[in-house]
Design a protein around this motif. Structure first.
Motif, PDB file in Angstrom:
ATOM      1  N   THR A 148      42.551  48.962  52.142  1.00 55.28           N
ATOM      2  CA  THR A 148      43.125  48.098  51.579  1.00 55.28           C
ATOM      3  C   THR A 148      43.278  47.018  50.198  1.00 55.28           C
ATOM      4  O   THR A 148      43.892  46.791  48.956  1.00 55.28           O
ATOM      5  N   ILE A 199      49.569  43.621  51.468  1.00 53.21           N
ATOM      6  CA  ILE A 199      48.735  43.092  52.793  1.00 53.21           C
ATOM      7  C   ILE A 199      48.793  43.106  53.346  1.00 53.21           C
ATOM      8  O   ILE A 199      48.473  43.736  54.870  1.00 53.21           O
ATOM      9  N   VAL A 221      42.481  36.492  52.721  1.00 51.80           N
ATOM     10  CA  VAL A 221      42.947  37.212  53.665  1.00 51.80           C
ATOM     11  C   VAL A 221      41.572  36.222  55.411  1.00 51.80           C
ATOM     12  O   VAL A 221      40.695  36.277  55.070  1.00 51.80           O
TER      13      VAL A 221
END
Length: 100
Positions: free
Chosen positions: A44, A86, A30
């Motif tokens: 999330t 995501i 991420v």
């Protein structure tokens, strides 16, 4: 009396096939941005990756200060849907193969 050359009492271990090839492991990365809030990233990671609040909070701090962070490791087939979820939430994410 004749003796054979074979040893009648010698035990031999059976041949066993050993699995030596391991499926490659992947990492869900991420990436930091200036758009998403800490709360949104934490929520999330909890909902998509199954993190606890504490895990998600730590990951979000690493993402913020390091620019990116591997939030989950596993098989590509397991991580791909998480990566897409995501991305669908507006957070930048990629999959990278781990090199050993």
């Amino acid at each position: 009396m004749l003796f054979s050359s074979a040893q009648p009492f010698t035990k031999t271990a059976p041949e066993v096939a050993t699995l030596t090839e391991v499926a490659p492991s992947w990492q869900l990365i991420v990436w930091n941005d200036e758009v998403n809030t800490f709360d949104w990233v934490i929520e999330t990671l909890i909902e998509v990756c199954g993190h606890t609040y504490e895990q998600a909070e730590q990951c979000s701090l690493f993402i913020h200060y390091k620019g990116k962070y591997g939030v989950k490791e596993g098989m590509y087939e397991d991580l791909e849907p998480m990566c897409n979820a995501i991305l669908d939430r507006g957070i930048a994410a990629t999959l990278e193969e781990l090199v050993t």
